[in-house]
Write a protein that holds these residues in place. Structure first.
Motif, PDB file in Angstrom:
ATOM      1  N   LEU A   7      18.300  54.654  62.409  1.00 34.32           N
ATOM      2  CA  LEU A   7      18.809  53.341  62.817  1.00 34.32           C
ATOM      3  C   LEU A   7      20.293  53.430  63.161  1.00 34.32           C
ATOM      4  CD1 LEU A   7      18.566  50.328  63.255  1.00 34.32           C
ATOM      5  CD2 LEU A   7      18.827  49.993  60.775  1.00 34.32           C
ATOM      6  N   ALA A   8      21.065  54.162  62.360  1.00 27.45           N
ATOM      7  CA  ALA A   8      22.505  54.285  62.609  1.00 27.45           C
ATOM      8  C   ALA A   8      22.769  54.941  63.962  1.00 27.45           C
ATOM      9  CB  ALA A   8      23.159  55.099  61.499  1.00 27.45           C
ATOM     10  N   GLU A   9      22.027  56.002  64.268  1.00 25.90           N
ATOM     11  CA  GLU A   9      22.217  56.690  65.547  1.00 25.90           C
ATOM     12  C   GLU A   9      21.917  55.763  66.719  1.00 25.90           C
ATOM     13  OE1 GLU A   9      21.025  60.965  67.621  1.00 25.90           O
ATOM     14  OE2 GLU A   9      19.878  60.232  65.910  1.00 25.90           O
ATOM     15  N   THR A  10      20.887  54.939  66.556  1.00 24.99           N
ATOM     16  CA  THR A  10      20.520  54.011  67.615  1.00 24.99           C
ATOM     17  C   THR A  10      21.555  52.902  67.758  1.00 24.99           C
ATOM     18  OG1 THR A  10      18.214  54.442  67.023  1.00 24.99           O
ATOM     19  CG2 THR A  10      18.622  52.638  68.529  1.00 24.99           C
ATOM     20  N   LEU A  11      22.047  52.393  66.636  1.00 22.63           N
ATOM     21  CA  LEU A  11      23.072  51.342  66.692  1.00 22.63           C
ATOM     22  C   LEU A  11      24.333  51.853  67.394  1.00 22.63           C
ATOM     23  CD1 LEU A  11      22.705  49.819  63.104  1.00 22.63           C
ATOM     24  CD2 LEU A  11      22.121  48.705  65.269  1.00 22.63           C
ATOM     25  N   PHE A  12      24.675  53.112  67.139  1.00 21.47           N
ATOM     26  CA  PHE A  12      25.835  53.712  67.804  1.00 21.47           C
ATOM     27  C   PHE A  12      25.645  53.697  69.317  1.00 21.47           C
ATOM     28  CE2 PHE A  12      28.042  57.806  69.071  1.00 21.47           C
ATOM     29  CZ  PHE A  12      29.290  57.224  69.165  1.00 21.47           C
ATOM     30  N   GLU A  13      24.436  54.078  69.772  1.00 26.65           N
ATOM     31  CA  GLU A  13      24.153  54.079  71.210  1.00 26.65           C
ATOM     32  C   GLU A  13      24.109  52.659  71.775  1.00 26.65           C
ATOM     33  OE1 GLU A  13      24.157  56.494  73.226  1.00 26.65           O
ATOM     34  OE2 GLU A  13      24.136  58.200  71.851  1.00 26.65           O
ATOM     35  N   CYS A  14      23.855  51.679  70.912  1.00 29.13           N
ATOM     36  CA  CYS A  14      23.851  50.271  71.346  1.00 29.13           C
ATOM     37  C   CYS A  14      25.267  49.694  71.422  1.00 29.13           C
ATOM     38  CB  CYS A  14      23.029  49.422  70.372  1.00 29.13           C
ATOM     39  SG  CYS A  14      21.248  49.666  70.478  1.00 29.13           S
ATOM     40  N   GLY A  15      26.266  50.504  71.081  1.00 28.62           N
ATOM     41  CA  GLY A  15      27.642  50.010  71.091  1.00 28.62           C
ATOM     42  C   GLY A  15      28.010  49.259  69.826  1.00 28.62           C
ATOM     43  N   ARG A  16      27.383  49.653  68.700  1.00 32.08           N
ATOM     44  CA  ARG A  16      27.656  49.000  67.417  1.00 32.08           C
ATOM     45  C   ARG A  16      28.106  50.056  66.391  1.00 32.08           C
ATOM     46  NH1 ARG A  16      21.984  45.821  67.123  1.00 32.08           N
ATOM     47  NH2 ARG A  16      22.707  45.200  65.030  1.00 32.08           N
ATOM     48  N   PRO A  17      29.254  50.699  66.665  1.00 28.96           N
ATOM     49  CA  PRO A  17      29.684  51.837  65.832  1.00 28.96           C
ATOM     50  C   PRO A  17      30.010  51.464  64.393  1.00 28.96           C
ATOM     51  CG  PRO A  17      31.424  51.203  67.360  1.00 28.96           C
ATOM     52  CD  PRO A  17      30.201  50.439  67.767  1.00 28.96           C
TER      53      PRO A  17
ATOM     54  N   ALA B 149      27.254  65.087  60.354  1.00 23.94           N
ATOM     55  CA  ALA B 149      27.472  65.503  61.744  1.00 23.94           C
ATOM     56  C   ALA B 149      27.470  64.301  62.686  1.00 23.94           C
ATOM     57  CB  ALA B 149      26.395  66.501  62.155  1.00 23.94           C
ATOM     58  N   LEU B 150      26.508  63.404  62.501  1.00 25.89           N
ATOM     59  CA  LEU B 150      26.419  62.247  63.396  1.00 25.89           C
ATOM     60  C   LEU B 150      27.569  61.264  63.173  1.00 25.89           C
ATOM     61  CD1 LEU B 150      22.559  61.671  63.317  1.00 25.89           C
ATOM     62  CD2 LEU B 150      23.916  62.549  65.220  1.00 25.89           C
ATOM     63  N   LEU B 151      28.000  61.107  61.926  1.00 21.49           N
ATOM     64  CA  LEU B 151      29.157  60.243  61.664  1.00 21.49           C
ATOM     65  C   LEU B 151      30.396  60.805  62.349  1.00 21.49           C
ATOM     66  CD1 LEU B 151      30.575  57.873  60.335  1.00 21.49           C
ATOM     67  CD2 LEU B 151      30.738  59.223  58.217  1.00 21.49           C
ATOM     68  N   SER B 152      30.504  62.115  62.416  1.00 21.06           N
ATOM     69  CA  SER B 152      31.663  62.714  63.090  1.00 21.06           C
ATOM     70  C   SER B 152      31.716  62.303  64.549  1.00 21.06           C
ATOM     71  CB  SER B 152      31.622  64.241  62.973  1.00 21.06           C
ATOM     72  OG  SER B 152      30.663  64.817  63.845  1.00 21.06           O
ATOM     73  N   MET B 153      30.556  62.124  65.194  1.00 20.04           N
ATOM     74  CA  MET B 153      30.528  61.713  66.594  1.00 20.04           C
ATOM     75  C   MET B 153      30.905  60.241  66.748  1.00 20.04           C
ATOM     76  SD  MET B 153      29.905  64.400  68.385  1.00 20.04           S
ATOM     77  CE  MET B 153      31.087  65.044  67.170  1.00 20.04           C
ATOM     78  N   VAL B 154      30.547  59.423  65.760  1.00 22.94           N
ATOM     79  CA  VAL B 154      30.975  58.016  65.778  1.00 22.94           C
ATOM     80  C   VAL B 154      32.494  57.959  65.733  1.00 22.94           C
ATOM     81  CG1 VAL B 154      30.941  55.829  64.522  1.00 22.94           C
ATOM     82  CG2 VAL B 154      28.850  57.191  64.697  1.00 22.94           C
ATOM     83  N   LEU B 155      33.094  58.727  64.832  1.00 21.84           N
ATOM     84  CA  LEU B 155      34.553  58.744  64.704  1.00 21.84           C
ATOM     85  C   LEU B 155      35.215  59.366  65.929  1.00 21.84           C
ATOM     86  CD1 LEU B 155      34.912  59.834  60.954  1.00 21.84           C
ATOM     87  CD2 LEU B 155      34.825  57.525  61.908  1.00 21.84           C
TER      88      LEU B 155
END
Length: 288
Positions: free
Chosen positions: A121-131, A159-165
């Motif tokens: 869900l977090a990875e998808t929210l990031f792609e939705c523009g909801r970091p 690893a995925l949180l690093s891409m959000v940041l």
């Protein structure tokens, strides 16, 4: 390549075996075996790039599980459907499906599944523009007790949180480096190929973003070695991220022709895999 062709032939043969077994299990009302065959067929269909066939198979699984009242199998099907939506760039729909799967995991009291579904869900929210929401979910998984989160799941979250940041307006290079380095230490120790490829692609993205040109070649070599350690190709989105990050580093070093080859590979890869968001990123790099 020949290896990919052989892999596709084996998947096609496996699909044929599943298709032969499915009507038999349906006729004798062996629902559990029927569902296993259907889920296996969906994995094969998705691997062969037939996303519409995979969707139809999952809808059949969901109908069966709803009739049987089997929430766990329904959760698996919903999660797989979210993967299809994500692959097709339908991030809002993918987020809805992942939220549904997460709710089911919580209802079932399955803590390890809850952690994995939180990451999806977090990875998808990031792609939705909801970091910000993605950050909270990733951070929650990372901070949970070991009994509730599988080690590999925690490192994927890092690893995925690093891409959000990394994609924030003012990225903290030290925090990002710490997340990826901690993830890689544990992943290298366990040797899980998918997680290794993900973490290395994130390290390539970090190296390109902060112009860490002294180490990026060795990271790229490690990514290639891991990618070639199996006849199964890396996931297209992970491979695309790695190709584009390395291409950007090549451009910054004036190695334009090499960079063009990597970008061209990323464009071909994301087009064939029908990944519109990654295709757009590849085209953007191509235009620079």
């Amino acid at each position: 390549s020949l290896a990919v062709s052989e892999s596709n032939l084996r998947m096609a043969t496996a699909a044929q075996h599943a298709n032969e077994a499915i009507p038999i299990f349906a006729r004798i009302e062996r629902v559990a075996e029927l569902q296993k065959c259907l889920l296996a067929r969906e994995t094969i269909e998705r691997g062969l790039g037939d996303l519409q066939a995979a969707r139809r198979t999952l809808q059949c699984v969901m109908q069966n599980s709803e009739r049987q009242g089997n929430l766990d199998v329904n959760r698996v099907a919903v999660k797989k459907l979210a993967l299809l939506e994500f692959a097709m760039g339908r991030f809002d729909r993918a987020a809805e499906r992942n939220a549904e799967a997460l709710e089911a995991s919580r209802h079932l009291g399955n803590l390890t599944s809850e952690a994995r579904d939180s990451i999806n869900l977090a990875e998808t929210l990031f792609e939705c523009g909801r970091p910000a929401e993605a950050d909270i979910l990733f951070s929650t998984v990372i901070s949970q007790p070991s009994a509730q989160v599988e080690p590999d799941t925690r490192e994927v979250a890092r690893a995925l949180l690093s891409m959000v940041l990394l994609e924030s307006d003012d990225p903290d290079s030290l925090s990002i480096a710490s997340l990826i380095e901690d993830a890689l230490v544990q992943i290298r120790r366990r040797g899980r190929r998918h997680s290794m490829l993900l973490a290395l692609s994130c390290e390539l993205a970090r190296s390109a973003r902060f112009s860490l040109l002294g180490s990026i070649d060795s990271v790229w070599k490690e990514f290639q070695d891991s990618a070639h350690s199996s006849e199964i190709p890396p996931p297209a989105d992970i491979h695309a991220q790695a190709l584009l990050a390395y291409a950007i580093s090549l451009l910054s070093r004036g190695r334009v022709e090499e960079a063009k080859l990597h970008v061209s590979s990323a464009v071909d890869l994301t087009t064939k895999a029908d990944l519109p968001s990654w295709s757009a990123r590849a085209e953007a790099v191509c235009a620079t």
